[in-house]
Design an enzyme around this catalytic site. Structure first.
Site, short mmCIF file in Angstrom:
data_model
loop_
_atom_site.label_atom_id
_atom_site.label_comp_id
_atom_site.label_asym_id
_atom_site.label_seq_id
_atom_site.Cartn_x
_atom_site.Cartn_y
_atom_site.Cartn_z
N ASP A 1 12.26 65.75 68.01
CA ASP A 1 12.10 66.60 66.84
C ASP A 1 10.62 66.78 66.52
OD1 ASP A 1 14.84 66.65 66.61
OD2 ASP A 1 14.93 65.18 64.99
N ARG A 2 10.30 67.89 65.90
CA ARG A 2 8.90 68.19 65.58
C ARG A 2 8.23 67.06 64.80
NH1 ARG A 2 6.80 73.57 62.26
NH2 ARG A 2 4.59 73.07 62.35
#
Length: 317
Positions: A144-145
């Site tokens: 995930d970012r």
């Protein structure tokens, strides 16, 4: 991005490194920007030939196959980000290991793994800009970012194929560190709950525990206990989107500073002691090296801001 037409028939000899790849997948990469429907149409009509013969989309390429590709309209490749951008050049300092087969990166929080959804570039585009001579660079998996830590990138198609097989066979051991709300029970070693992707009216993607979802399992162990907070190690057995975050929430112990699956009161408390990002970090990654067949382990240290938060929590005990 502008369109341009390949003006004439192209003849391409397949590199041994590409052996085993389906021709439809090869063409989707080679003819970037061409709709899938168009690719399947030129295959179906026999405009694409392999060794002068028609082939089906599922045909697996062999070393030294000769491909005939007809003239077709493609999108001009998007420019890679400038290596002068600090966010790009600084990635060099985040490389934990690199050889001719792969890169292990300690991905910073806040950096997406690839561009899209309003982002001009991500890790993979930045690495391609930093390694202009490297013919092949692909993500083996994703983070995930806002999650930091170990990210694996393949530098050869054969390495990518090997590592994907290891992921499918659950031979890759991923371990994360997460700061969660409350006291994690000493006797809770795993969370098994099916996960279902859901898209809200706003377009935001969320994952829910739902009986209609895919089977999912995360194993846990306590690393350190604080006052109404616990540092846990999470090992995902399956690899679903947002799995650790949703499983922590499902267990009643959401991760600190999780703006999608978190707890506002807990987030306010951790913000006051300096936490400005999701406290989820891919701490270690173990797998069989695709070239040496040796099992290797790489570890990414916590960034200073997370270490500082843990020190502040220790002072509260």
């Amino acid at each position: 991005m502008t369109d341009l037409t390949i003006p004439k028939v192209q003849f391409i000899t397949i590199d041994p490194e590409l052996e085993g790849q389906r021709i439809d997948n090869y063409l989707r990469t080679f003819l970037k920007g061409v709709p899938k429907s168009r690719i399947y149409r030129i295959l179906r009509k026999g405009e694409v030939r392999v060794n002068k013969k028609r082939v089906k989309p599922e045909y697996k390429l062999q070393a030294n196959d000769e491909l005939r590709i007809p003239p077709v309209r493609v999108s001009e490749p998007t420019d890679l980000p400038s290596t002068k951008l600090n966010k790009v050049s600084s990635l060099e300092n985040h490389i934990l290991y690199e050889d001719e087969w792969l890169i292990v990166l300690n991905k910073p929080s806040g950096t997406a793994v690839h561009g899209g959804s309003g982002l001009s570039f991500g890790v993979i585009e930045a690495l391609r800009a930093l390694r202009p001579q490297q013919k092949f660079l692909e993500l083996v998996h994703r983070l995930d970012r806002d999650t930091s830590g170990c990210l694996l990138i393949a530098k050869k198609r054969s390495a990518l194929k090997n590592l994907h097989e290891q992921l499918r066979d659950r031979k890759v051991d991923k371990r994360y560190q997460a700061l969660v709300s409350g006291e994690w029970p000493a006797n809770r070693f795993k969370v098994k709950a099916p996960l279902l992707k859901n898209t809200l009216k706003s377009g935001e993607r969320v994952v829910l525990v739902d009986e209609e979802g895919k089977p999912s399992e995360t194993r846990y162990r306590i690393l350190e206990s604080f006052n109404q907070a616990t540092l846990v190690e999470a090992s995902p057995i399956t690899g679903r989107t947002h799995q650790i975050r949703v499983h922590c929430l499902h267990a009643g112990h959401p991760i600190a500073a999780d703006n999608r699956y978190g707890d506002k009161d807990f987030d306010q408390r951790t913000y006051k002691i300096g936490l400005k990002r999701l406290f989820l970090h891919a701490h270690s990654l173990a797998f069989i090296h695709p070239n040496t067949d040796e099992r290797v382990t790489y570890k990414a240290p916590l960034e200073p801001s997370l270490i500082s938060v843990l020190k502040r929590l220790r002072c509260e005990i």
